[in-house]
Design a protein around this motif. Structure first.
Motif, short mmCIF file in Angstrom:
data_model
loop_
_atom_site.label_atom_id
_atom_site.label_comp_id
_atom_site.label_asym_id
_atom_site.label_seq_id
_atom_site.Cartn_x
_atom_site.Cartn_y
_atom_site.Cartn_z
N ILE A 7 0.85 -1.20 0.00
CA ILE A 7 0.00 0.00 0.00
C ILE A 7 0.88 1.24 0.00
N ILE A 8 0.57 2.17 -0.89
CA ILE A 8 1.19 3.51 -0.88
C ILE A 8 0.06 4.52 -1.01
N THR A 9 0.04 5.49 -0.13
CA THR A 9 -0.89 6.62 -0.29
C THR A 9 -0.10 7.92 -0.23
N HIS A 10 -0.55 8.88 -0.99
CA HIS A 10 0.07 10.21 -0.96
C HIS A 10 -1.03 11.27 -0.89
N ASN A 11 -1.05 11.99 0.21
CA ASN A 11 -2.03 13.07 0.40
C ASN A 11 -3.46 12.58 0.19
N LEU A 12 -3.73 11.35 0.54
CA LEU A 12 -5.06 10.77 0.31
C LEU A 12 -6.09 11.51 1.16
N THR A 13 -7.11 12.02 0.49
CA THR A 13 -8.11 12.86 1.15
C THR A 13 -9.49 12.50 0.66
N ARG A 14 -10.43 12.48 1.59
CA ARG A 14 -11.83 12.29 1.22
C ARG A 14 -12.69 13.23 2.04
N ARG A 15 -13.41 14.09 1.35
CA ARG A 15 -14.29 15.05 2.01
C ARG A 15 -15.75 14.66 1.81
N PHE A 16 -16.53 14.91 2.83
CA PHE A 16 -17.98 14.81 2.75
C PHE A 16 -18.49 16.21 3.10
N GLY A 17 -18.84 16.97 2.08
CA GLY A 17 -19.18 18.37 2.32
C GLY A 17 -17.95 19.12 2.80
N ASP A 18 -18.09 19.81 3.92
CA ASP A 18 -16.97 20.56 4.49
C ASP A 18 -16.10 19.71 5.41
N ASN A 19 -16.49 18.47 5.64
CA ASN A 19 -15.77 17.62 6.58
C ASN A 19 -14.80 16.71 5.83
N ALA A 20 -13.53 16.73 6.26
CA ALA A 20 -12.52 15.83 5.69
C ALA A 20 -12.43 14.59 6.57
N ALA A 21 -13.05 13.51 6.12
CA ALA A 21 -13.02 12.26 6.89
C ALA A 21 -11.62 11.65 6.88
N VAL A 22 -10.92 11.80 5.76
CA VAL A 22 -9.51 11.44 5.65
C VAL A 22 -8.81 12.65 5.08
N ASP A 23 -7.72 13.08 5.73
CA ASP A 23 -7.16 14.41 5.44
C ASP A 23 -5.65 14.31 5.22
N GLY A 24 -5.25 14.16 3.94
CA GLY A 24 -3.83 14.21 3.60
C GLY A 24 -3.02 13.02 4.10
N LEU A 25 -3.56 11.82 4.00
CA LEU A 25 -2.91 10.63 4.53
C LEU A 25 -1.82 10.14 3.58
#
Length: 316
Positions: A7-25
């Motif tokens: 697994i490699i992630t770079h800046n992985l981000t997921r937003r729901f509206g204004d909320n970042a559930a995952v933020d720059g992982l």
């Protein structure tokens, strides 16, 4: 992505509206690791698994899993991964054997291998004697064991486990922990373990990541994190009966100890930094105290977690 990086992630981000559930992982996980993913409810653990398995699309950044892009290659990737959710759903109208056969078919397990693999998993998880009973009558622990067997039916290279010992009795929980170790050490599979159980994570995980509101707070081995983030330790010192009073006097006079306790011939102190332990021993030696054992307890993941969340430690 080298051959050992699963697994490699770079800046992985997921937003729901204004909320970042995952933020720059940004993380890298090696083949054969048991990788712990720690955090409170709502920290972003489940969302991360969905991103890594191609169920959700990232708002920003990217991930590569087993060499696949989860967004573009989701179906191919999911044939190589297994998932056990915290509250797994089973078709309770079917038997355990039927549940496993259905999932073997869904994952494309070769027909010639299905029966042997199903029977092996039923035996491994001690469900064989109830294999032909409808799963609606199973206990929570039996359902959890069956769900884990189902996650392994297609022999995945990467396994996501969300609270895998939840609801299990101590014996079953130990069997699951032994299985996780076997999958990693003997079979070279990678285990991505989400858990609230810090003792379990300490025991099983090669490295851990700690999340808070979608952001990565810390990443490393339990020992590395303890040395980096926990600056005070607990030390036990065994002395002879004639030296107990003298040892207590020395320790009471030693500056900035959080606590000192005497139980039999063992004196314990807490709140001392690693660097000051030699000074403490020197003070006891200088006072003529004879010591038979000095044990410095390494910081645990619980210590690390509360070092990262001091407000929660105060609340506890």
């Amino acid at each position: 992505m080298n051959d050992n990086q699963v697994i490699i992630t770079h800046n992985l981000t997921r937003r729901f509206g204004d909320n970042a559930a995952v933020d720059g992982l940004s993380i890298r996980i090696e083949q054969g690791e048991v990788f712990g993913f720690l955090g409170h409810n709502g920290a972003g653990k489940t969302t991360t698994i969905r991103l890594l398995n191609g169920v959700l699309t990232p708002s920003d950044g990217y991930a590569r899993v087993l060499g696949f892009d989860p967004v573009a290659d989701g179906p191919s990737l999911r044939r190589r991964t297994g998932v056990l959710t915290e509250n797994p759903s089973l078709d309770e109208r079917l038997t355990a054997r039927e549940n496993l056969h259905i999932y073997a078919d869904l994952y494309g397990v070769p027909v010639a291998a299905v029966n042997e693999r199903v029977e092996h998993l039923l035996e491994m998880f001690e469900i064989s004697d109830r294999a032909d009973d409808k799963t609606g009558g199973y206990s929570k622990g039996m359902k959890q064991r069956l769900a884990l067997a189902r996650a392994l039916i297609h022999e995945p290279q990467l396994i996501y486990l969300d609270e895998p010992t939840s609801g299990l009795d101590p014996l079953a929980a130990r069997q699951v922990r032994e299985l996780i170790t076997h999958l990693s050490r003997q079979e070279g599979r990678t285990v991505f373990l989400c858990t609230h159980n810090l003792v379990e994570a300490q025991r099983l995980c090669d490295r851990v990541a700690v999340l808070e509101h979608g952001r990565l707070l810390a990443l490393g081995t339990p020992v590395e994190l303890g040395q980096r983030l926990v600056h005070h330790q607990r030390v036990e010192i065994e002395v002879g009966p004639a030296d107990r009073s003298r040892a207590a006097e020395v320790l009471n006079a030693f500056p900035n100890l959080a606590e000192m306790a005497l139980e039999g011939d063992v004196v314990s102190v807490s709140g001392i930094s690693r660097e000051r332990i030699p000074d403490l021993i020197a003070a006891l030696v200088g006072a003529g105290v004879r010591m038979y054992r000095v044990t410095a307890q390494e910081p645990t993941l619980e210590d690390v977690y509360f070092a990262l969340h001091p407000d929660r430690e105060e609340a506890e």
